[in-house]
Design a protein around this motif. Structure first.
Motif, PDB file in Angstrom:
ATOM      1  N   PRO A  33       0.449  14.177   0.128  1.00 61.29           N
ATOM      2  CA  PRO A  33       1.907  14.062   0.103  1.00 61.29           C
ATOM      3  C   PRO A  33       2.333  12.600   0.087  1.00 61.29           C
ATOM      4  O   PRO A  33       1.635  11.724   0.609  1.00 61.29           O
ATOM      5  N   PRO A  34       3.473  12.298  -0.518  1.00 62.62           N
ATOM      6  CA  PRO A  34       3.951  10.910  -0.545  1.00 62.62           C
ATOM      7  C   PRO A  34       4.413  10.459   0.836  1.00 62.62           C
ATOM      8  O   PRO A  34       4.801  11.287   1.678  1.00 62.62           O
ATOM      9  N   PRO A  35       4.374   9.162   1.104  1.00 61.45           N
ATOM     10  CA  PRO A  35       4.792   8.652   2.415  1.00 61.45           C
ATOM     11  C   PRO A  35       6.223   9.030   2.784  1.00 61.45           C
ATOM     12  O   PRO A  35       6.520   9.234   3.971  1.00 61.45           O
ATOM     13  N   VAL A  82       0.833  -1.205   0.000  1.00 59.15           N
ATOM     14  CA  VAL A  82       0.000   0.000   0.000  1.00 59.15           C
ATOM     15  C   VAL A  82       0.869   1.257   0.000  1.00 59.15           C
ATOM     16  O   VAL A  82       0.591   2.231  -0.715  1.00 59.15           O
ATOM     17  N   LEU A  83       1.935   1.251   0.800  1.00 58.69           N
ATOM     18  CA  LEU A  83       2.817   2.415   0.862  1.00 58.69           C
ATOM     19  C   LEU A  83       3.492   2.679  -0.489  1.00 58.69           C
ATOM     20  O   LEU A  83       3.617   3.832  -0.914  1.00 58.69           O
ATOM     21  N   ALA A  84       3.918   1.612  -1.158  1.00 61.93           N
ATOM     22  CA  ALA A  84       4.538   1.777  -2.473  1.00 61.93           C
ATOM     23  C   ALA A  84       3.535   2.344  -3.480  1.00 61.93           C
ATOM     24  O   ALA A  84       3.858   3.250  -4.272  1.00 61.93           O
ATOM     25  N   LEU A 112       3.767   6.060  -5.418  1.00 59.89           N
ATOM     26  CA  LEU A 112       3.684   6.242  -6.866  1.00 59.89           C
ATOM     27  C   LEU A 112       2.521   7.148  -7.251  1.00 59.89           C
ATOM     28  O   LEU A 112       2.653   8.028  -8.119  1.00 59.89           O
ATOM     29  N   LEU A 113       1.374   6.955  -6.594  1.00 56.88           N
ATOM     30  CA  LEU A 113       0.199   7.770  -6.903  1.00 56.88           C
ATOM     31  C   LEU A 113       0.437   9.234  -6.545  1.00 56.88           C
ATOM     32  O   LEU A 113       0.130  10.138  -7.338  1.00 56.88           O
ATOM     33  N   ALA A 114       0.988   9.468  -5.329  1.00 59.64           N
ATOM     34  CA  ALA A 114       1.209  10.843  -4.880  1.00 59.64           C
ATOM     35  C   ALA A 114       2.184  11.580  -5.796  1.00 59.64           C
ATOM     36  O   ALA A 114       2.000  12.766  -6.102  1.00 59.64           O
TER      37      ALA A 114
END
Length: 258
Positions: A32-34, A15-17, A21-23
């Motif tokens: 914001p990206p993780p 999910v984090l990956a 990529l989506l962010a």
């Protein structure tokens, strides 16, 4: 042990990956990206001499103390009253309408009332959390105490078993599955009410940090608060499930035997 942990948590890195990529593809400031969130958390909260910074200690610790302290108080009051109401018919006749009225009141609606009664401070947060979480504990305790096997109670009475032994050897064990069902609901609800109570009129806590980040339009700070709440909820629920398995091991064994 490690294999079980991997099976339970394998979805998190996936999910984090995907989130990363989506962010980065949409480049939306509200998502914001993780990696950015983790960097923000590392700088603000996890870069102290003993891991936690002063800001983290000054806000995480009060929230955790409020949740645990309020939950313990609600458990003590809710289980005690629930067992008494469940076993004493006359008391139930008087109290049931009040219980039905109290459970219908949304806990956030009581926040202004508590602000007037206690002014600003920890008392408001504790009162809000206790009021909100006591109802599932109380109702499940009443239901569990009412449905104790009548044969066991009559047998204990015939043999002259003292009241305190009937309570601890028959009533509470028989009611404990229902009681623990209410306790489990109250754990997650306590965390939600903690945040709600800290958003207004508080000077510390995780909810206060979320309020400050929201007022400053600090999106990584808002998401960082959400992540901390998620981790805290996961830890509290895991600890509760561990205790529940130990306390209700006999019940699960009896069900498998049956």
């Amino acid at each position: 042990m490690i294999g079980t942990l991997v099976r339970r948590l394998w979805l998190i890195p996936v999910v984090l990956a995907g989130w990363e990529l989506l962010a980065r593809s949409v480049a939306n400031p509200f998502l914001p990206p993780p990696t950015l969130i983790a960097s923000w958390m590392g700088e603000r909260w996890f870069s102290g001499p003993l891991l936690l910074t002063d800001e983290a200690v000054d806000n995480f610790v009060p929230s955790i103390v409020r949740v645990i302290g309020s939950w313990a108080a609600a458990v003590l009051v809710g289980v005690t009253l629930g067992v008494a109401i469940g076993r004493i018919g006359r008391l139930a006749d008087y109290v049931d309408p009040l219980v039905e009225f109290g459970r219908a009141v949304p806990p956030p609606a009581m926040l202004p009332v508590f602000l007037v009664l206690f002014a600003m401070g920890t008392q408001v947060q504790v009162a809000t959390i206790v009021f909100g979480i006591i109802w599932p504990i109380l109702l499940n305790s009443i239901d569990g105490a009412r449905n104790v096997d009548r044969m066991q109670m009559e047998t204990a009475t015939v043999f002259g078993v003292p009241a305190h032994l009937r309570l601890f050897r028959i009533i509470l064990p028989a009611a404990s599955p229902k009681i623990f069902a209410g306790l489990r609901l109250s754990v997650s609800l306590a965390l939600i009410l903690m945040v709600i109570s800290e958003l207004k009129g508080s000077t510390d806590g995780i909810g206060y940090l979320l309020s400050v980040a929201s007022n400053n339009a600090d999106m990584p700070g808002i998401w960082a608060g959400v992540v901390v709440l998620g981790v805290l909820g996961f830890v509290l629920n895991s600890l509760f499930l561990m205790i529940e398995r130990r306390m209700l091991g006999w019940h699960r064994g009896a069900r498998r035997t049956a």
